[in-house]
Design a protein around this motif. Structure first.
Motif, PDB file in Angstrom:
ATOM      1  N   VAL A  22       0.846  -1.197   0.000  1.00 40.07           N
ATOM      2  CA  VAL A  22       0.000   0.000   0.000  1.00 40.07           C
ATOM      3  C   VAL A  22       0.880   1.246   0.000  1.00 40.07           C
ATOM      4  N   GLU A  23       1.938   1.225   0.794  1.00 39.49           N
ATOM      5  CA  GLU A  23       2.860   2.360   0.841  1.00 39.49           C
ATOM      6  C   GLU A  23       3.509   2.593  -0.525  1.00 39.49           C
ATOM      7  N   ASN A  24       3.894   1.500  -1.197  1.00 41.81           N
ATOM      8  CA  ASN A  24       4.482   1.621  -2.540  1.00 41.81           C
ATOM      9  C   ASN A  24       3.473   2.169  -3.545  1.00 41.81           C
ATOM     10  N   ILE A  25       2.225   1.760  -3.427  1.00 40.12           N
ATOM     11  CA  ILE A  25       1.174   2.234  -4.335  1.00 40.12           C
ATOM     12  C   ILE A  25       0.939   3.733  -4.140  1.00 40.12           C
ATOM     13  N   VAL A  26       0.794   4.162  -2.887  1.00 34.09           N
ATOM     14  CA  VAL A  26       0.570   5.582  -2.599  1.00 34.09           C
ATOM     15  C   VAL A  26       1.758   6.407  -3.100  1.00 34.09           C
ATOM     16  N   ASN A  27       2.975   5.929  -2.842  1.00 32.48           N
ATOM     17  CA  ASN A  27       4.160   6.648  -3.319  1.00 32.48           C
ATOM     18  C   ASN A  27       4.207   6.711  -4.836  1.00 32.48           C
ATOM     19  N   ALA A  28       3.826   5.614  -5.506  1.00 30.14           N
ATOM     20  CA  ALA A  28       3.828   5.587  -6.965  1.00 30.14           C
ATOM     21  C   ALA A  28       2.831   6.594  -7.538  1.00 30.14           C
ATOM     22  N   VAL A  29       1.640   6.664  -6.952  1.00 30.36           N
ATOM     23  CA  VAL A  29       0.623   7.618  -7.431  1.00 30.36           C
ATOM     24  C   VAL A  29       1.118   9.054  -7.257  1.00 30.36           C
ATOM     25  N   LEU A  30       1.642   9.366  -6.072  1.00 30.06           N
ATOM     26  CA  LEU A  30       2.120  10.726  -5.823  1.00 30.06           C
ATOM     27  C   LEU A  30       3.323  11.066  -6.700  1.00 30.06           C
ATOM     28  N   ASP A  31       4.210  10.090  -6.930  1.00 33.86           N
ATOM     29  CA  ASP A  31       5.366  10.320  -7.804  1.00 33.86           C
ATOM     30  C   ASP A  31       4.924  10.587  -9.242  1.00 33.86           C
ATOM     31  N   GLU A  32       3.916   9.860  -9.712  1.00 31.37           N
ATOM     32  CA  GLU A  32       3.427  10.071 -11.084  1.00 31.37           C
ATOM     33  C   GLU A  32       2.791  11.451 -11.238  1.00 31.37           C
ATOM     34  N   ILE A  33       2.041  11.881 -10.229  1.00 34.43           N
ATOM     35  CA  ILE A  33       1.458  13.219 -10.259  1.00 34.43           C
ATOM     36  C   ILE A  33       2.565  14.266 -10.283  1.00 34.43           C
ATOM     37  N   THR A  34       3.573  14.084  -9.436  1.00 35.89           N
ATOM     38  CA  THR A  34       4.702  15.015  -9.373  1.00 35.89           C
ATOM     39  C   THR A  34       5.455  15.055 -10.699  1.00 35.89           C
ATOM     40  N   ASP A  35       5.717  13.879 -11.277  1.00 32.71           N
ATOM     41  CA  ASP A  35       6.442  13.819 -12.549  1.00 32.71           C
ATOM     42  C   ASP A  35       5.656  14.493 -13.674  1.00 32.71           C
ATOM     43  N   ALA A  36       4.346  14.273 -13.692  1.00 33.42           N
ATOM     44  CA  ALA A  36       3.518  14.894 -14.730  1.00 33.42           C
ATOM     45  C   ALA A  36       3.533  16.415 -14.592  1.00 33.42           C
ATOM     46  N   LEU A  37       3.423  16.921 -13.365  1.00 28.36           N
ATOM     47  CA  LEU A  37       3.461  18.372 -13.159  1.00 28.36           C
ATOM     48  C   LEU A  37       4.828  18.939 -13.517  1.00 28.36           C
ATOM     49  N   ALA A  38       5.889  18.215 -13.181  1.00 25.05           N
ATOM     50  CA  ALA A  38       7.238  18.670 -13.508  1.00 25.05           C
ATOM     51  C   ALA A  38       7.445  18.747 -15.017  1.00 25.05           C
ATOM     52  N   ALA A  39       6.729  17.894 -15.752  1.00 29.54           N
ATOM     53  CA  ALA A  39       6.810  17.910 -17.210  1.00 29.54           C
ATOM     54  C   ALA A  39       5.873  18.950 -17.825  1.00 29.54           C
ATOM     55  N   GLY A  40       5.129  19.661 -16.978  1.00 30.68           N
ATOM     56  CA  GLY A  40       4.222  20.697 -17.464  1.00 30.68           C
ATOM     57  C   GLY A  40       2.850  20.196 -17.849  1.00 30.68           C
ATOM     58  N   ASN A  41       2.539  18.954 -17.491  1.00 32.74           N
ATOM     59  CA  ASN A  41       1.241  18.376 -17.826  1.00 32.74           C
ATOM     60  C   ASN A  41       0.220  18.630 -16.728  1.00 32.74           C
ATOM     61  N   ARG A  42      -1.034  18.427 -17.076  1.00 32.44           N
ATOM     62  CA  ARG A  42      -2.149  18.585 -16.143  1.00 32.44           C
ATOM     63  C   ARG A  42      -2.583  17.200 -15.700  1.00 32.44           C
ATOM     64  N   VAL A  43      -2.953  17.053 -14.417  1.00 34.13           N
ATOM     65  CA  VAL A  43      -3.417  15.776 -13.879  1.00 34.13           C
ATOM     66  C   VAL A  43      -4.831  15.974 -13.361  1.00 34.13           C
ATOM     67  N   LEU A  45      -8.167  14.171 -11.672  1.00 41.39           N
ATOM     68  CA  LEU A  45      -8.759  13.040 -10.969  1.00 41.39           C
ATOM     69  C   LEU A  45     -10.249  13.330 -10.872  1.00 41.39           C
ATOM     70  N   ARG A  46     -11.033  12.693 -11.724  1.00 39.09           N
ATOM     71  CA  ARG A  46     -12.464  12.980 -11.824  1.00 39.09           C
ATOM     72  C   ARG A  46     -13.143  12.929 -10.471  1.00 39.09           C
ATOM     73  N   GLY A  47     -13.930  13.954 -10.193  1.00 41.20           N
ATOM     74  CA  GLY A  47     -14.657  14.030  -8.940  1.00 41.20           C
ATOM     75  C   GLY A  47     -13.838  14.626  -7.804  1.00 41.20           C
ATOM     76  N   PHE A  48     -12.518  14.608  -7.929  1.00 41.02           N
ATOM     77  CA  PHE A  48     -11.659  15.145  -6.878  1.00 41.02           C
ATOM     78  C   PHE A  48     -11.132  16.513  -7.270  1.00 41.02           C
ATOM     79  N   GLY A  49     -10.469  16.595  -8.421  1.00 38.08           N
ATOM     80  CA  GLY A  49      -9.940  17.877  -8.859  1.00 38.08           C
ATOM     81  C   GLY A  49      -8.849  17.713  -9.888  1.00 38.08           C
ATOM     82  N   ALA A  50      -8.252  18.833 -10.248  1.00 37.14           N
ATOM     83  CA  ALA A  50      -7.208  18.838 -11.264  1.00 37.14           C
ATOM     84  C   ALA A  50      -5.996  19.602 -10.752  1.00 37.14           C
ATOM     85  N   PHE A  51      -4.840  19.004 -10.958  1.00 35.50           N
ATOM     86  CA  PHE A  51      -3.571  19.631 -10.632  1.00 35.50           C
ATOM     87  C   PHE A  51      -2.969  20.175 -11.908  1.00 35.50           C
ATOM     88  N   SER A  52      -2.406  21.364 -11.839  1.00 33.40           N
ATOM     89  CA  SER A  52      -1.711  21.940 -12.983  1.00 33.40           C
ATOM     90  C   SER A  52      -0.614  22.855 -12.458  1.00 33.40           C
TER      91      SER A  52
END
Length: 104
Positions: A22-43, A45-52
């Motif tokens: 579970v810890e690896n899964i949570v870290n993987a999700v947060l790392d992917e969000i961070t990597d996408a934002l670092a690349a200038g992409n938008r993330v 999550l339907r119903g929750f919100g959008a990171f940009s």
């Protein structure tokens, strides 16, 4: 809530998974969000919100301690916009008012 609390909650809801998985899964999700934002992409999550990321151009600022004028360099900052479902859960009585504000 901090990340370790999130891991504990997810692990408790999924007793068939190991805590370390579970810890690896949570870290993987947060790392992917961070990597996408670092690349200038938008993330989104339907119903929750959008990171940009948004650009803050360089500007002239003030040192609050001395009052001197200082140069503030351009920077990119994370931005989060809540999703409709999250807004409705946070404001259950005035969902109509939130929709009216979005239309303006």
């Amino acid at each position: 809530m901090i990340k370790s609390e999130l891991v504990q909650i997810v692990a408790a809801r999924n007793p068939h998974l190991y805590h370390r998985d579970v810890e690896n899964i949570v870290n993987a999700v947060l790392d992917e969000i961070t990597d996408a934002l670092a690349a200038g992409n938008r993330v989104e999550l339907r119903g929750f919100g959008a990171f940009s990321v948004k650009n803050r151009p360089s500007r002239s600022g003030r040192n609050p301690r001395t009052g001197d004028s200082v140069f503030v360099e351009e920077k990119w900052v994370p931005f989060f916009k809540t999703g409709k479902e999250l807004r409705e859960r946070l404001n259950p009585g005035n969902a109509d008012a939130v929709e009216d504000e979005d239309e303006d």
